[in-house]
Design a protein around this motif. Structure first.
Motif, PDB file in Angstrom:
ATOM      1  N   PHE A   1     -21.986  67.857  26.807  1.00 34.47           N
ATOM      2  CA  PHE A   1     -23.011  67.233  27.630  1.00 34.47           C
ATOM      3  C   PHE A   1     -24.315  68.027  27.647  1.00 34.47           C
ATOM      4  CE2 PHE A   1     -19.375  64.851  29.236  1.00 34.47           C
ATOM      5  CZ  PHE A   1     -19.927  63.593  29.398  1.00 34.47           C
ATOM      6  N   THR A   2     -24.241  69.355  27.562  1.00 35.40           N
ATOM      7  CA  THR A   2     -25.472  70.144  27.575  1.00 35.40           C
ATOM      8  C   THR A   2     -26.215  70.060  26.243  1.00 35.40           C
ATOM      9  OG1 THR A   2     -24.202  72.135  26.980  1.00 35.40           O
ATOM     10  CG2 THR A   2     -24.686  71.777  29.324  1.00 35.40           C
ATOM     11  N   THR A   3     -25.497  69.829  25.152  1.00 40.10           N
ATOM     12  CA  THR A   3     -26.138  69.736  23.834  1.00 40.10           C
ATOM     13  C   THR A   3     -26.457  68.294  23.439  1.00 40.10           C
ATOM     14  OG1 THR A   3     -24.003  69.622  22.679  1.00 40.10           O
ATOM     15  CG2 THR A   3     -24.967  71.822  23.038  1.00 40.10           C
ATOM     16  N   GLY A   4     -25.950  67.326  24.205  1.00 43.43           N
ATOM     17  CA  GLY A   4     -26.174  65.926  23.861  1.00 43.43           C
ATOM     18  C   GLY A   4     -25.236  65.416  22.786  1.00 43.43           C
ATOM     19  N   THR A   5     -24.270  66.258  22.359  1.00 44.00           N
ATOM     20  CA  THR A   5     -23.331  65.867  21.305  1.00 44.00           C
ATOM     21  C   THR A   5     -22.422  64.729  21.741  1.00 44.00           C
ATOM     22  OG1 THR A   5     -23.374  68.179  20.582  1.00 44.00           O
ATOM     23  CG2 THR A   5     -21.672  66.789  19.617  1.00 44.00           C
ATOM     24  N   TRP A   6     -22.287  64.522  23.039  1.00 51.45           N
ATOM     25  CA  TRP A   6     -21.424  63.443  23.547  1.00 51.45           C
ATOM     26  C   TRP A   6     -21.847  62.079  22.994  1.00 51.45           C
ATOM     27  CZ3 TRP A   6     -23.617  59.474  26.339  1.00 51.45           C
ATOM     28  CH2 TRP A   6     -24.898  59.701  26.846  1.00 51.45           C
ATOM     29  N   ARG A   7     -23.123  61.949  22.624  1.00 49.99           N
ATOM     30  CA  ARG A   7     -23.595  60.664  22.098  1.00 49.99           C
ATOM     31  C   ARG A   7     -22.917  60.297  20.781  1.00 49.99           C
ATOM     32  NH1 ARG A   7     -28.277  63.308  23.876  1.00 49.99           N
ATOM     33  NH2 ARG A   7     -29.258  62.341  25.715  1.00 49.99           N
ATOM     34  N   GLN A   8     -22.416  61.321  20.061  1.00 52.05           N
ATOM     35  CA  GLN A   8     -21.729  61.070  18.791  1.00 52.05           C
ATOM     36  C   GLN A   8     -20.452  60.248  18.993  1.00 52.05           C
ATOM     37  OE1 GLN A   8     -22.640  62.115  15.693  1.00 52.05           O
ATOM     38  NE2 GLN A   8     -24.241  63.610  16.095  1.00 52.05           N
ATOM     39  N   PHE A   9     -19.910  60.278  20.204  1.00 49.18           N
ATOM     40  CA  PHE A   9     -18.619  59.647  20.461  1.00 49.18           C
ATOM     41  C   PHE A   9     -18.734  58.289  21.154  1.00 49.18           C
ATOM     42  CE2 PHE A   9     -18.014  64.253  20.396  1.00 49.18           C
ATOM     43  CZ  PHE A   9     -17.035  64.371  19.428  1.00 49.18           C
ATOM     44  N   ILE A  10     -19.961  57.769  21.290  1.00 45.84           N
ATOM     45  CA  ILE A  10     -20.149  56.446  21.879  1.00 45.84           C
ATOM     46  C   ILE A  10     -19.963  55.410  20.777  1.00 45.84           C
ATOM     47  CG2 ILE A  10     -21.723  54.908  23.075  1.00 45.84           C
ATOM     48  CD1 ILE A  10     -20.758  57.280  24.732  1.00 45.84           C
ATOM     49  N   PRO A  11     -18.962  54.539  20.895  1.00 38.25           N
ATOM     50  CA  PRO A  11     -18.698  53.560  19.826  1.00 38.25           C
ATOM     51  C   PRO A  11     -19.759  52.479  19.761  1.00 38.25           C
ATOM     52  CG  PRO A  11     -17.252  53.168  21.699  1.00 38.25           C
ATOM     53  CD  PRO A  11     -18.002  54.438  22.004  1.00 38.25           C
ATOM     54  N   LYS A  12     -19.955  51.947  18.560  1.00 40.05           N
ATOM     55  CA  LYS A  12     -20.869  50.834  18.345  1.00 40.05           C
ATOM     56  C   LYS A  12     -20.131  49.722  17.625  1.00 40.05           C
ATOM     57  CE  LYS A  12     -25.192  53.477  18.088  1.00 40.05           C
ATOM     58  NZ  LYS A  12     -26.385  53.786  17.248  1.00 40.05           N
ATOM     59  N   ILE A  13     -20.447  48.497  18.004  1.00 36.21           N
ATOM     60  CA  ILE A  13     -19.815  47.332  17.378  1.00 36.21           C
ATOM     61  C   ILE A  13     -20.291  47.177  15.934  1.00 36.21           C
ATOM     62  CG2 ILE A  13     -19.517  44.835  17.482  1.00 36.21           C
ATOM     63  CD1 ILE A  13     -18.055  46.362  19.662  1.00 36.21           C
ATOM     64  N   GLU A  14     -21.565  47.496  15.698  1.00 37.43           N
ATOM     65  CA  GLU A  14     -22.145  47.346  14.364  1.00 37.43           C
ATOM     66  C   GLU A  14     -21.373  48.182  13.336  1.00 37.43           C
ATOM     67  OE1 GLU A  14     -26.412  48.043  12.048  1.00 37.43           O
ATOM     68  OE2 GLU A  14     -26.187  48.528  14.170  1.00 37.43           O
ATOM     69  N   GLY A  15     -20.873  47.511  12.323  1.00 43.10           N
ATOM     70  CA  GLY A  15     -20.146  48.191  11.262  1.00 43.10           C
ATOM     71  C   GLY A  15     -18.665  48.389  11.538  1.00 43.10           C
ATOM     72  N   MET A  16     -18.203  47.987  12.731  1.00 39.98           N
ATOM     73  CA  MET A  16     -16.806  48.204  13.098  1.00 39.98           C
ATOM     74  C   MET A  16     -15.853  47.414  12.202  1.00 39.98           C
ATOM     75  SD  MET A  16     -14.811  49.773  15.404  1.00 39.98           S
ATOM     76  CE  MET A  16     -15.787  50.031  16.891  1.00 39.98           C
ATOM     77  N   LEU A  17     -16.130  46.130  12.012  1.00 37.51           N
ATOM     78  CA  LEU A  17     -15.242  45.285  11.216  1.00 37.51           C
ATOM     79  C   LEU A  17     -15.223  45.731   9.755  1.00 37.51           C
ATOM     80  CD1 LEU A  17     -16.004  41.725  12.655  1.00 37.51           C
ATOM     81  CD2 LEU A  17     -14.026  43.184  13.104  1.00 37.51           C
ATOM     82  N   GLU A  18     -16.377  46.107   9.226  1.00 34.84           N
ATOM     83  CA  GLU A  18     -16.436  46.568   7.839  1.00 34.84           C
ATOM     84  C   GLU A  18     -15.636  47.853   7.652  1.00 34.84           C
ATOM     85  OE1 GLU A  18     -18.907  45.693   9.691  1.00 34.84           O
ATOM     86  OE2 GLU A  18     -20.134  44.172   8.669  1.00 34.84           O
ATOM     87  N   THR A  19     -15.756  48.753   8.619  1.00 32.17           N
ATOM     88  CA  THR A  19     -15.016  50.013   8.528  1.00 32.17           C
ATOM     89  C   THR A  19     -13.521  49.779   8.661  1.00 32.17           C
ATOM     90  OG1 THR A  19     -16.913  51.153   9.525  1.00 32.17           O
ATOM     91  CG2 THR A  19     -14.822  52.346   9.458  1.00 32.17           C
ATOM     92  N   ALA A  20     -13.119  48.899   9.600  1.00 33.89           N
ATOM     93  CA  ALA A  20     -11.704  48.584   9.777  1.00 33.89           C
ATOM     94  C   ALA A  20     -11.130  47.943   8.519  1.00 33.89           C
ATOM     95  CB  ALA A  20     -11.523  47.654  10.977  1.00 33.89           C
ATOM     96  N   ARG A  21     -11.898  47.041   7.910  1.00 34.05           N
ATOM     97  CA  ARG A  21     -11.437  46.405   6.673  1.00 34.05           C
ATOM     98  C   ARG A  21     -11.277  47.431   5.563  1.00 34.05           C
ATOM     99  NH1 ARG A  21     -13.196  45.551   1.960  1.00 34.05           N
ATOM    100  NH2 ARG A  21     -12.516  43.781   0.668  1.00 34.05           N
TER     101      ARG A  21
END
Length: 223
Positions: free
Chosen positions: A69-89
């Motif tokens: 949280f102090t470095t802002g690295t937590w943002r790396q772990f916020i999931p996004k819908i964009e690209g999810m289906l392509e990656t799962a496939r």
């Protein structure tokens, strides 16, 4: 986009990763023994090792959470819908056909959408479940009273076991995926050295060269 060798994993993140891996390995080994899966370690020492490893890991996670949280690295772990289906496939089908991965690691986002969603679920649901149930289990003698105590303990035990098996399944899949693509060594090396090949925009490359040149490896003809 320009491909550059960049230090994307700082020293603390790498140390946290390997210490966490070691402690989780100890917890799984002792925990499975305590539940009768194997008899490699006597019950008493297994309880002691399990408790010590859990408490040390809890301290590590407190420091890691503060760092995230102090470095802002937590943002790396916020999931996004964009690209999810392509990656799962890709992981379900394309990877076995030799297709190119649909996601490229970039400077501000090290994880693909599926990885981010997985880590998000682990950090916000599975890890809290195993910690809360573990602490309740460990302090059983302090709240053991009444006829419902045995039932509550059984529920807590099952939640703890379920979370542990989810973590075990994640580790198995995680290690398997390290053997795909460019191979195990290529995937593990960045978490040892800190450096990985990623795509940089001209603005990102200029920023790093001007402000954090130590994070960039010099470009050589071989690269």
């Amino acid at each position: 986009m320009t491909k550059r060798i960049v230090k994307v994993y700082p020293r603390f993140e790498r140390a946290w990763h390997w210490v966490q891996a070691l402690l989780i390995g100890v917890l799984l080994l002792t925990g499975l023994g305590l539940n009768g899966v194997h008899h490699l370690i006597p019950f008493g020492p297994a309880v002691m090792l399990h408790t010590i490893a859990a408490l040390v890991l809890l301290v590590v996670w407190v420091f890691a959470t503060f760092w995230l949280f102090t470095t802002g690295t937590w943002r790396q772990f916020i999931p996004k819908i964009e690209g999810m289906l392509e990656t799962a496939r890709y992981y379900a089908y394309g990877i076995f056909k030799g297709e190119e991965a649909p996601y490229k690691k970039v400077f501000w986002r090290k994880h693909n959408p599926l990885q981010a969603a997985t880590y998000f679920g682990l950090k916000w649901f599975v890890f809290p479940a195993i910690w809360v149930s573990g602490i309740i289990y460990l302090t059983y003698n302090f709240w053991d009273s009444g006829s419902d105590a045995t039932l509550i303990l059984q529920v807590v035990r099952n939640i703890h076991l379920l979370a542990a098996y989810v973590i075990l399944a994640f580790i198995i899949v995680h290690v398997y995926l390290l053997t795909t693509g460019h191979g195990f060594r290529a995937h593990v090396k960045p978490m040892v050295t800190g450096y990985d090949e990623i795509d940089l925009t001209p603005a990102q490359e200029a920023y790093l060269e001007a402000n954090e040149p130590n994070r960039l490896k010099p470009v050589t003809p071989a690269e």
